[in-house]
Design a protein around this motif. Structure first.
Motif, mmCIF file in Angstrom:
data_model
loop_
_atom_site.group_PDB
_atom_site.id
_atom_site.type_symbol
_atom_site.label_atom_id
_atom_site.label_comp_id
_atom_site.label_asym_id
_atom_site.label_seq_id
_atom_site.Cartn_x
_atom_site.Cartn_y
_atom_site.Cartn_z
ATOM 1 N N ARG A 155 0.396 -1.274 -0.220
ATOM 2 C CA ARG A 155 0.305 0.074 -0.085
ATOM 3 C C ARG A 155 0.691 1.170 -0.481
ATOM 4 N NH1 ARG A 155 -3.227 -1.700 4.935
ATOM 5 N NH2 ARG A 155 -1.534 -1.576 6.326
ATOM 6 N N PRO A 156 0.679 2.458 -0.412
ATOM 7 C CA PRO A 156 0.880 3.869 -0.417
ATOM 8 C C PRO A 156 1.363 3.986 0.814
ATOM 9 C CG PRO A 156 -0.710 4.299 -1.981
ATOM 10 C CD PRO A 156 -0.495 2.605 -1.097
ATOM 11 N N GLY A 157 2.182 4.523 1.430
ATOM 12 C CA GLY A 157 2.125 4.103 2.732
ATOM 13 C C GLY A 157 3.015 5.799 3.213
ATOM 14 N N THR A 158 4.362 6.042 3.503
ATOM 15 C CA THR A 158 4.941 7.361 4.137
ATOM 16 C C THR A 158 5.466 7.985 3.101
ATOM 17 O OG1 THR A 158 6.819 5.639 5.317
ATOM 18 C CG2 THR A 158 6.788 8.539 4.719
ATOM 19 N N PHE A 159 4.654 9.087 3.051
ATOM 20 C CA PHE A 159 4.518 10.880 2.044
ATOM 21 C C PHE A 159 5.661 11.621 2.151
ATOM 22 C CE2 PHE A 159 3.544 14.386 0.068
ATOM 23 C CZ PHE A 159 3.466 14.351 -1.137
ATOM 24 N N THR A 160 6.126 11.734 1.844
ATOM 25 C CA THR A 160 7.214 13.004 1.984
ATOM 26 C C THR A 160 7.720 13.574 0.943
ATOM 27 O OG1 THR A 160 9.791 11.991 1.292
ATOM 28 C CG2 THR A 160 9.199 11.561 3.247
ATOM 29 N N ARG A 161 7.499 15.078 1.200
ATOM 30 C CA ARG A 161 7.771 16.461 0.393
ATOM 31 C C ARG A 161 8.373 17.513 0.974
ATOM 32 N NH1 ARG A 161 1.879 18.586 -2.113
ATOM 33 N NH2 ARG A 161 2.249 18.858 0.256
ATOM 34 N N GLY A 162 9.645 17.600 1.050
ATOM 35 C CA GLY A 162 10.568 18.414 1.263
ATOM 36 C C GLY A 162 10.681 18.222 2.729
ATOM 37 N N THR A 163 10.497 19.254 3.772
ATOM 38 C CA THR A 163 10.425 18.525 4.896
ATOM 39 C C THR A 163 9.142 18.004 5.279
ATOM 40 O OG1 THR A 163 9.450 21.084 5.750
ATOM 41 C CG2 THR A 163 11.738 20.365 5.732
ATOM 42 N N GLU A 164 8.430 17.844 4.681
ATOM 43 C CA GLU A 164 7.018 17.470 5.137
ATOM 44 C C GLU A 164 7.171 15.654 5.187
ATOM 45 O OE1 GLU A 164 3.303 17.770 3.336
ATOM 46 O OE2 GLU A 164 3.768 19.497 1.887
ATOM 47 N N LEU A 165 7.124 14.813 6.174
ATOM 48 C CA LEU A 165 6.959 13.351 6.412
ATOM 49 C C LEU A 165 5.251 13.205 7.141
ATOM 50 C CD1 LEU A 165 9.081 10.638 6.279
ATOM 51 C CD2 LEU A 165 9.094 11.419 8.483
ATOM 52 N N GLY A 166 4.730 12.125 6.244
ATOM 53 C CA GLY A 166 3.066 11.970 6.877
ATOM 54 C C GLY A 166 2.713 11.091 5.875
ATOM 55 N N GLN A 167 2.050 9.541 6.519
ATOM 56 C CA GLN A 167 0.706 9.617 5.752
ATOM 57 C C GLN A 167 -0.011 9.937 4.835
ATOM 58 O OE1 GLN A 167 1.616 5.952 6.514
ATOM 59 N NE2 GLN A 167 3.800 6.587 7.179
ATOM 60 N N ILE A 168 0.193 9.027 3.693
ATOM 61 C CA ILE A 168 -1.381 9.801 2.686
ATOM 62 C C ILE A 168 -3.109 9.667 3.210
ATOM 63 C CG2 ILE A 168 -3.045 8.944 1.468
ATOM 64 C CD1 ILE A 168 -0.452 9.455 0.048
ATOM 65 N N ALA A 169 -2.668 8.791 4.316
ATOM 66 C CA ALA A 169 -4.432 9.434 5.435
ATOM 67 C C ALA A 169 -4.006 10.995 5.467
ATOM 68 C CB ALA A 169 -4.733 8.658 6.444
ATOM 69 N N GLU A 170 -3.046 11.621 5.783
ATOM 70 C CA GLU A 170 -3.072 13.289 6.920
ATOM 71 C C GLU A 170 -3.202 13.805 5.901
ATOM 72 O OE1 GLU A 170 0.842 12.277 8.580
ATOM 73 O OE2 GLU A 170 -0.026 10.583 10.136
ATOM 74 N N LEU A 171 -3.323 13.496 4.524
ATOM 75 C CA LEU A 171 -3.252 14.557 3.103
ATOM 76 C C LEU A 171 -4.680 14.780 3.232
ATOM 77 C CD1 LEU A 171 -0.893 12.671 0.675
ATOM 78 C CD2 LEU A 171 0.072 14.723 1.948
ATOM 79 N N SER A 172 -4.867 15.974 2.813
ATOM 80 C CA SER A 172 -5.749 16.971 2.225
ATOM 81 C C SER A 172 -6.871 15.906 1.178
ATOM 82 C CB SER A 172 -5.493 17.809 1.702
ATOM 83 O OG SER A 172 -5.156 18.123 -0.009
#
Lengths: 373, 883
Positions: free
Chosen positions: B776-793
């Protein structure tokens, strides 16, 4: 003419730490039974006396109960017992003997040879020259005094001593408490009854180690006997008859398993042993998974049969065959793990790898069984 | 998999057959307003695949109110290089026919083929649910569920994994995870989650230590026991030997001998002491005798000395008596001088008193004269004062008023002059006879008049001439003039003068009188500052004093004829000196009297003492005594010599016997005996103590206990080793299994990650999205952002969902599985910019997959590069075709 029973090295009060509690207790009990058996043999062979050549007790401070039980066990033979202190139970200022006397545990027919000298058993025709240890260890020959010790006319001269005969016994035996090799001859003895060596051993025609009546180590050869000594006439060579007294036989086997038939042979030998046995196995080499299974089953059966069986398999590698692995149906990364463990058995941490492999094989086998059910 | 043609009939709003033909291998954009049937078409495709033809739970497919309908779906598609034709009817006509190239299948067999192809399961009962949808569930996105990807991946899990396995060529272990769980459970029996021993494993470790401690304790006690036994042996031996040898008896014998020798020495010492005493006695006696003799011999010497003393006392007395007359005359002279001096003092004092009185009288007479003069002068000044006061009173005038008066006169003069200048001047020079009258006043001769008022000149015979003076000021000047005249008259009346000059004369006179008054007052004050009365009183007082002094002088006695040479002070000093001299003389006299007495006494005493001694020395008894003493002394000296010799001999004897050493010997032997006995007693005591102790300890069976404890420890050790081995083995096994499994997972994740990265780089450059163990798509990072998909908008999640699905489609296709992507009104929450990126992604994906995109917003997708297809239009076209 006098006839007596020669025994030694009872080592009462010894605990058998390498065994399970229950087995240890049984082995301790067997040593009390051995004394009873000695008394019984003395009666059976119509002996005039029983001579005990040292180390009746394994330590000075054994429990009162042990002291009392030892003397109680002699009760069946009512003739004289001459008991000599050895290096484990030397006649020190305060000793197991002084305690026994204080306890009032020593029957009248038991003579404690706490001081060097002669105990004359006139009725029995025996003059027993005693060389008790009054220190834990001595470096002089305590039997030397026998040369100059006079005994009443008409009585057989029998020496009773505890120590190692010089120049005859292997080096690892205590070199303390030395005894001259031809003491019987120099002291004009009819017989020299010795203790300290736990296997039955003849030194010359008149000198014997009786050995311990019940084995308590794997290493001794010829333990588990008492000697019936008959002195036919003055000056003549004594007639010495070893009589088996042991209840348990102790076996220590070091085996290397190379091919499958080695295991079968070993198991057959094991099968042939009598039930009252104490067995210590150490296996090396390698075994297949099937072989390991067979071995474990056999050991399980043996545990129930023998008094005790111990098997050290840490030097034994598990070598699963391709068939073994196929039978386990270990595919994917589990297969890799098996292979890895197989090779790791060559490393320093071979034992852990071997055990890990065994656990894994067991789990896989269980799963296979579940699946087939 | 490529869908070519779709036909539906008797299905919801599609009561008539509806055909969607010529579907393209890549993107297909199908649009229509709400309720036009987009979702129905999606539902129809799902039903054709997922719903069992013979199910009765698909009532939702039935056109409203048409109970006789048999909803039918016909699909033509290509898959696995074959042409597939599927016809499925539900409800009233339950059928399923499938033709693959030239092979025909029907009913269940046909459905199995479909499930195998697409990778899904049929529902055992009722309507097909998401958990049955497998791969299509992942790739066919229903309206509003694009963002929920986890479950869809889970349902498609096995199909995905098998696709991955075929790609990577790995075989995931069958039941490997379960095995890991089993190993972990066994490991967990021995270890806490953090890897610390627990349960028996931990307990045994502690027990081992406890056993070891007990063993150490017991071993210590056994050792102590053995030491005590050894000690006991040695003690017993020592005791026996000592008891046999009795070494103190020998010491006792030696002690007796030493004592005997000492007793003999003591006897000698006593004798010595006695003789010494006798000697001492003798010596004392001798000394006394010698003293006596000396005393007697001394008496003659004393007598001589006393004679000398007596002579000296006599001489001294005579000398003193010779001095007496001169001392008495000196006293007499001093007394006479003192009386003369006293008289002179009295004379000087009288003279002094008279001189003072005379001086007083002279002073008082002078004072009296001065006061009388002053009194007369004061009377004269008083008269002048009274005169001046009278003058002032007569001429009293107010200086200010005089000033005002003068001022008023001045103004009047000025006003008069002014009026004359402005007045009409009437001059005349009359002929005699002419008798004109001005204002009734006859004029004659020559004259001049100034007219200030209206006037009338009557010239007889001529008549009357009226003259009126001109000028403006005339009237006021005339008024002022009259006012001033009036004021002047009034002021003069007030001052009672007739003219200004008179007023000024009076003022001058007044001021002169005032000055005279002032002067007289000052003069009076200078002679009589407090008045003349006081002056008179003072004069009277002075006069009285003068009379008194005169009387006193007359009464005082006249001094003697001879005038005194000295004044009172020097007379007094002379007297004091005379007094001192007198006292000195008297003291000298007293001292002399005392000395005289003392010397008398001394001479008497000396006389008496000399006499007494003189008598004694000449006594015969005295001589006899002297002789006797000498005899006695000689006797004593002889005795003394004998004694001293005896003492010396004995002293030598005592020294040789060495009594001090003998005393030490005695002490030494006594101590030795006591030590020897004590040691033996102590030995006995210690023997008894050790015996008792050993009996107690022996009863405990220490070594047997120790043996048992050792056995317990060994058993404990054995059990611990077993567990330890098992623990290590389990640890090794668990580590290996986990490592291997992770390595495998990483290998499996790689292809999916590759596809995911491809799309992600189009949407978010520099972002990463990691695939977890369940793919499953799991940890997402973008620049200094780091988190799970579920935490996105929501929007971002939807986009991530879509690119993940496309990545799965790529993965499946790579593994040779059919892929068809159906998107029902997706990306509705995506903003314009992001939508642009998504279009690029969709266009890219359409190169590999057939995509059916249903939407009700065709304008949003106009730049997708495909011709949109209008359902409404297709419906009408269909109807037209039918017609």
């Amino acid at each position: 003419m006098p006839k007596f029973l020669h025994t030694a090295d009872w080592q009462m009060g010894r605990a058998f730490s390498r065994f399970e509690t229950e087995d240890g207790a049984a082995l301790v009990e067997a040593r009390f039974e051995a004394i009873e058996k000695l008394a019984q043999l003395a009666n059976e062979y119509q002996c005039d006396a029983v001579l005990v050549a040292g180390d009746v007790f394994d330590a000075q401070t054994v429990s009162d109960r042990t002291i009392r039980r030892v003397f109680n066990a002699t009760r069946a033979f009512t003739g004289p017992w001459v008991i000599l202190p050895g290096n484990h139970d030397a006649a020190l200022a305060e000793s197991v003997w002084t305690r026994a006397e204080r306890l009032g545990a020593v029957p009248d027919n038991v003579h404690l040879a706490l001081e060097p000298g002669v105990i004359s058993l006139v009725t029995q025709g025996l003059a027993v020259l005693c060389a008790p240890l009054t220190q834990r260890n001595t470096y002089g020959d305590l039997t030397e005094i026998f040369n100059t010790t006079e005994t009443p006319e008409g009585l057989a001269r029998v020496g009773l001593a505890h120590g190692s005969v010089q120049g005859l016994l292997p080096e690892e035996i205590d070199s303390t408490n030395p005894i001259l090799g031809n003491r019987a001859e120099t002291a004009r003895l009819d017989y020299l009854a010795l203790g300290d060596w736990h296997g039955t051993k003849q030194i010359d025609s008149r000198t014997w180690y009786s050995g311990t009546p019940e084995p308590e180590r794997f290493r001794n050869n010829g333990a588990g006997f008492a000697l019936i000594v008959n002195l036919p006439e003055p000056g003549a060579a004594p007639e010495v008859t070893p009589v088996e007294t042991a209840r348990y036989q102790w076996h220590q086997w070091r085996e290397t398993l190379a091919v499958e038939s080695d295991l079968d042979q070993l198991l057959n030998r094991l099968q042939a042993l009598p039930e009252p046995s104490v067995v210590d196995l150490r296996l090396e080499g390698s075994v297949t998974l099937a072989g390991e299974e067979k071995l474990v089953d056999a050991l399980s059966v043996a545990e129930a049969r023998f008094r005790s069986i111990q098997c050290d398999r840490s030097g034994l590698q598990l070598e699963p065959t391709d068939d073994d692995i196929a039978a386990l149906k270990a595919d994917g990364y589990v297969g890799e793990v098996i292979e890895h463990l197989r090779t790791r058995q060559q490393d320093d941490n071979a034992e852990a790898a071997r055990d890990a492999l065994a656990i894994l094989a067991g789990l896989l086998k269980d799963r296979k069984q579940e699946a087939s059910e | 998999m490529k869908l070519r043609r779709l036909q539906v009939e008797q299905l919801r709003q599609f009561r008539q057959p509806f055909v969607m033909d010529n579907l393209q291998p890549g993107l297909n954009l199908i649009h229509g307003p709400n309720e036009s049937g987009k979702s129905t078409l999606v539902r129809a495709i799902r039903a054709a695949f997922f719903e069992r033809y013979r199910t009765s739970s698909v009532d939702d497919l039935r056109p409203w109110g048409d109970s006789a309908a048999a909803p039918t779906i016909t699909l033509d598609f290509e898959a696995q290089q074959k042409s597939w034709h599927l016809v499925k009817s539900f409800l009233q006509r339950k059928r399923c026919d499938l033709q693959i190239d030239s092979d025909s299948y029907s009913e269940d067999e046909a459905e199995e083929k479909l499930a195998e192809l697409l990778g899904f399961q049929f529902s055992a009962k009722g309507v097909s649910k998401p958990e049955h949808w497998g791969v299509p569930g992942l790739l066919w996105v229903e309206q509003g569920t694009g963002q929920n990807i986890e479950q869809a991946v889970e349902h498609a899990g096995d199909h995905l994994k098998s696709a991955l396995n075929s790609l990577v060529g790995e075989v995931a272990s069958t039941g490997g995870d379960e095995l890991i769980e089993q190993v972990k459970a066994r490991w967990g029996e021995l270890f806490t989650p953090t890897g610390k021993p627990r349960g028996d494993y931990q307990k045994l470790e502690k027990e081992r230590q406890e056993h070891q401690q007990e063993i150490d304790l017991l071993q210590g006690r056994v050792q102590k026991y053995q030491e005590q036994v050894d000690r006991l042996g040695k003690l017993a031996q020592d005791y026996e030997r000592t008891e046999k040898e009795r070494p103190w008896e020998e010491a006792e014998r030696q002690l007796e001998q030493a004592k005997e020798r000492y007793r003999q020495v003591e006897k000698l010492e006593q004798e010595q002491a006695r003789e010494k005493e006798t000697l001492d006695h003798l010596q004392r006696n001798q000394q006394l005798l010698r003293q006596n003799r000396e005393q007697l011999e001394n008496l003659n010497k004393k007598l001589k000395a006393r004679k000398t003393e007596l002579d000296k006392a006599r001489r001294e007395l005579e000398q003193a008596e010779a001095r007496s007359p001169s001392i008495s005359s000196a006293v007499k002279e001093a007394k006479a001088a003192y009386e003369t001096a006293t008289k002179q003092v009295d004379q000087a004092r009288l003279q002094q008193a008279r001189a003072r009185l005379e001086q007083d009288i002279r002073r008082l007479e002078q004072q009296n004269q001065t006061l009388t003069q002053n009194l007369e002068t004061a009377k004269k000044h008083q008269q002048a004062l009274d005169q001046a006061r009278e003058q002032a009173r007569q001429n009293q005038i107010d200086a200010q008023a005089v000033k005002v008066l003068k001022n008023t006169e001045q103004q009047l003069n000025e006003a008069t002059i002014r009026s004359q200048t402005i007045a009409t001047r009437l001059t005349w020079q009359l002929e005699p006879g002419a008798k004109p009258a001005l204002d009734g006043e006859p004029l004659e001769g020559q004259g001049e008049k100034q007219l200030l008022e209206e006037s009338s000149l009557v010239i007889p015979g001529v008549g009357t001439l009226g003259i009126t003076p001109g000028g403006e000021d005339l009237a006021s000047t005339r008024r002022k003039l009259s006012t001033l005249e009036q004021s002047l008259a009034e002021q003069m009346k007030t001052l009672t003068v007739d003219s200004t000059q008179q007023a000024e004369q009076r003022l001058t006179a007044y001021e002169a009188a005032e000055r005279a008054l002032q002067q007289s007052r000052e003069l009076l004050k200078s002679v009589a500052p407090v008045g003349t009365e006081q002056l008179q009183a003072e004069q009277k007082e002075t006069d009285a004093q003068l009379q008194t002094a005169k009387t006193e002088l007359q009464n005082s006695p006249q001094p003697g004829q001879q005038a005194p040479v000295t004044d009172a002070a020097s007379a007094e000093a002379a007297r004091t000196k005379a007094e001192a001299r007198l006292a000195e003389a008297e003291a000298e006299d007293r001292k002399h009297q005392t000395e005289l007495l003392t010397r008398h006494q001394t001479r008497d005493n000396a006389q008496a003492e000399w006499q007494q001694l003189q008598d004694e020395v000449h006594n015969p008894e005295h001589q006899k005594q002297l002789q006797k003493l000498s005899t006695e002394l000689a006797d004593i000296e002889q005795k003394q010599g004998r004694l001293e010799a005896s003492l010396q001999a004995r002293d030598q004897e005592i020294k040789e016997a060495r009594p001090a050493i003998l005393r030490q010997d005695i002490e030494r032997y006594q101590r030795s005996i006591s030590n020897l006995r004590q040691t033996q007693e102590e030995r006995q005591r210690e023997l008894r103590d050790i015996q008792i102790r050993l009996e107690a300890w022996g009863a405990e069976g220490l070594e047997e206990q120790l043996n048992e404890k050792r056995a317990e420890l060994e058993q404990c050790n054995r059990r611990y080793q077993e567990l330890h081995r098992r623990a290590q083995a389990l640890d090794l096994l668990l580590t290996l299994l986990t490592d291997k499994r992770q390595a495998l997972t990483r290998r499996l994740q790689a292809p999916l990650q590759k596809h995911l990265d491809h799309y992600l780089s189009l949407l978010f450059p520099q972002a990463t999205l990691e695939v977890d163990e369940q793919l499953r798509p799991g940890t997402f990072t973008r620049g200094t952002e780091l988190g799970q998909i579920a935490e996105l908008s929501f929007g971002a999640r939807e986009q991530m969902g879509l690119i993940s699905r496309l990545a799965y489609a790529d993965l499946l296709q790579e593994a040779g599985r059919p892929t068809l992507v159906i998107l029902d009104d997706t990306l509705v929450h995506t903003d314009t910019d992001r939508l642009e990126d998504m279009k690029r992604i969709l266009f890219d994906a359409a190169n590999r997959h057939q995509i059916l995109l249903f939407t009700c917003h065709p304008e949003k997708w106009s730049d997708l590069g495909v011709v949109p297809r209008d359902i409404q239009a297709m419906k009408e076209q269909g109807s037209a075709n039918l017609v």
